[in-house]
Motif scaffolding. Sequence first.
Motif, PDB file in Angstrom:
ATOM      1  N   LEU A  20       0.828  -1.201   0.000  1.00 40.28           N
ATOM      2  CA  LEU A  20       0.000   0.000   0.000  1.00 40.28           C
ATOM      3  C   LEU A  20       0.868   1.258   0.000  1.00 40.28           C
ATOM      4  CD1 LEU A  20      -2.796   1.291   0.156  1.00 40.28           C
ATOM      5  CD2 LEU A  20      -2.622   1.165   2.648  1.00 40.28           C
ATOM      6  N   TYR A  21       1.907   1.273   0.814  1.00 43.29           N
ATOM      7  CA  TYR A  21       2.827   2.410   0.887  1.00 43.29           C
ATOM      8  C   TYR A  21       3.479   2.667  -0.476  1.00 43.29           C
ATOM      9  CZ  TYR A  21       6.978   5.116   2.017  1.00 43.29           C
ATOM     10  OH  TYR A  21       7.964   6.061   2.020  1.00 43.29           O
ATOM     11  N   LEU A  22       3.971   1.613  -1.128  1.00 43.31           N
ATOM     12  CA  LEU A  22       4.623   1.763  -2.426  1.00 43.31           C
ATOM     13  C   LEU A  22       3.632   2.199  -3.504  1.00 43.31           C
ATOM     14  CD1 LEU A  22       7.060  -1.280  -2.411  1.00 43.31           C
ATOM     15  CD2 LEU A  22       7.626   1.129  -2.138  1.00 43.31           C
ATOM     16  N   THR A  23       2.402   1.695  -3.454  1.00 41.48           N
ATOM     17  CA  THR A  23       1.374   2.102  -4.415  1.00 41.48           C
ATOM     18  C   THR A  23       1.060   3.582  -4.271  1.00 41.48           C
ATOM     19  OG1 THR A  23       0.437  -0.125  -4.357  1.00 41.48           O
ATOM     20  CG2 THR A  23      -0.961   1.623  -5.251  1.00 41.48           C
ATOM     21  N   VAL A  24       0.889   4.037  -3.048  1.00 45.26           N
ATOM     22  CA  VAL A  24       0.635   5.460  -2.795  1.00 45.26           C
ATOM     23  C   VAL A  24       1.812   6.293  -3.276  1.00 45.26           C
ATOM     24  CG1 VAL A  24       0.355   7.182  -0.976  1.00 45.26           C
ATOM     25  CG2 VAL A  24      -0.980   5.069  -0.907  1.00 45.26           C
ATOM     26  N   LEU A  25       3.014   5.825  -3.034  1.00 41.69           N
ATOM     27  CA  LEU A  25       4.215   6.541  -3.465  1.00 41.69           C
ATOM     28  C   LEU A  25       4.256   6.673  -4.998  1.00 41.69           C
ATOM     29  CD1 LEU A  25       6.883   7.881  -2.668  1.00 41.69           C
ATOM     30  CD2 LEU A  25       7.961   5.633  -2.883  1.00 41.69           C
ATOM     31  N   VAL A  26       3.931   5.606  -5.709  1.00 38.79           N
ATOM     32  CA  VAL A  26       3.929   5.649  -7.171  1.00 38.79           C
ATOM     33  C   VAL A  26       2.879   6.642  -7.673  1.00 38.79           C
ATOM     34  CG1 VAL A  26       3.366   4.320  -9.251  1.00 38.79           C
ATOM     35  CG2 VAL A  26       4.901   3.359  -7.529  1.00 38.79           C
ATOM     36  N   PHE A  27       1.659   6.592  -7.119  1.00 39.71           N
ATOM     37  CA  PHE A  27       0.615   7.524  -7.537  1.00 39.71           C
ATOM     38  C   PHE A  27       0.996   8.968  -7.217  1.00 39.71           C
ATOM     39  CE2 PHE A  27      -2.202   3.778  -7.732  1.00 39.71           C
ATOM     40  CZ  PHE A  27      -2.754   4.006  -8.985  1.00 39.71           C
ATOM     41  N   ALA A  28       1.644   9.189  -6.087  1.00 35.50           N
ATOM     42  CA  ALA A  28       2.079  10.539  -5.722  1.00 35.50           C
ATOM     43  C   ALA A  28       3.133  11.059  -6.714  1.00 35.50           C
ATOM     44  CB  ALA A  28       2.621  10.562  -4.299  1.00 35.50           C
ATOM     45  N   MET A  29       4.029  10.196  -7.129  1.00 35.48           N
ATOM     46  CA  MET A  29       5.064  10.600  -8.080  1.00 35.48           C
ATOM     47  C   MET A  29       4.456  10.912  -9.449  1.00 35.48           C
ATOM     48  SD  MET A  29       8.109   7.991  -6.994  1.00 35.48           S
ATOM     49  CE  MET A  29       9.147   8.420  -8.350  1.00 35.48           C
ATOM     50  N   VAL A  30       3.531  10.076  -9.909  1.00 36.20           N
ATOM     51  CA  VAL A  30       2.872  10.325 -11.194  1.00 36.20           C
ATOM     52  C   VAL A  30       2.064  11.620 -11.129  1.00 36.20           C
ATOM     53  CG1 VAL A  30       1.117   9.471 -12.812  1.00 36.20           C
ATOM     54  CG2 VAL A  30       2.853   7.909 -11.904  1.00 36.20           C
ATOM     55  N   GLY A  31       1.321  11.816 -10.048  1.00 32.50           N
ATOM     56  CA  GLY A  31       0.544  13.048  -9.873  1.00 32.50           C
ATOM     57  C   GLY A  31       1.424  14.279  -9.831  1.00 32.50           C
ATOM     58  N   SER A  32       2.573  14.174  -9.165  1.00 33.03           N
ATOM     59  CA  SER A  32       3.510  15.306  -9.098  1.00 33.03           C
ATOM     60  C   SER A  32       4.051  15.661 -10.478  1.00 33.03           C
ATOM     61  CB  SER A  32       4.671  14.976  -8.164  1.00 33.03           C
ATOM     62  OG  SER A  32       4.209  14.791  -6.858  1.00 33.03           O
TER      63      SER A  32
END
Length: 177
Positions: free
Chosen positions: A3-15
């Motif tokens: 879950l942590y890594l998934t959120v991190l990936v989405f945050a990076m794409v959104g950024s």
Amino acid sequence: MLLYLTVLVFAMVGSSYAAVPLYRRFCQATGYGGTVQRKESVEEKIARHTKDGTVTTREIVVQFNADVADGMPWKFVPTQREVRVKTGESALAFYTAENQSSAPITGVSTYNVTPMKAAVYFNKIQCFCFEEQRLLPGEQIDMPVFFYIDPEFETDPRMDGINNLILSYTFFKVSEE
């Protein structure tokens, strides 16, 4: 952990998607990189100087530059190398872009004005910057830049000796995803 890594990936794409508009706002707010700051609209400035009866005599040479980012298969050039304009007057210039690839490409441009300390006096009335431009294979378009140099340029002692400005655009390829 997943879950942590998934959120991190989405945050990076959104950024990465938010980077261009956030950078544009940062540059316009701070004047960073020669980007023009906005305190009053161009229309308000023109109206104020017209009402005041401001008379100007100083002529400025505005030179034009065009670049494309690496991997962008476009030919991008200013239609004219320079224009001469008096402070307080508006001027119109054109850039030409041509897609030299065999596929449709969408691009977006950024701009800056140098010398950076003079950028605050350079006001774009109409421009193609920060707007996506989609060109089909072999398509060519002319893009206008309508600008105004604030007559306060003439009275600012920091502008003494500055008689040339450079308006520079760079086109970047927009991801099709």
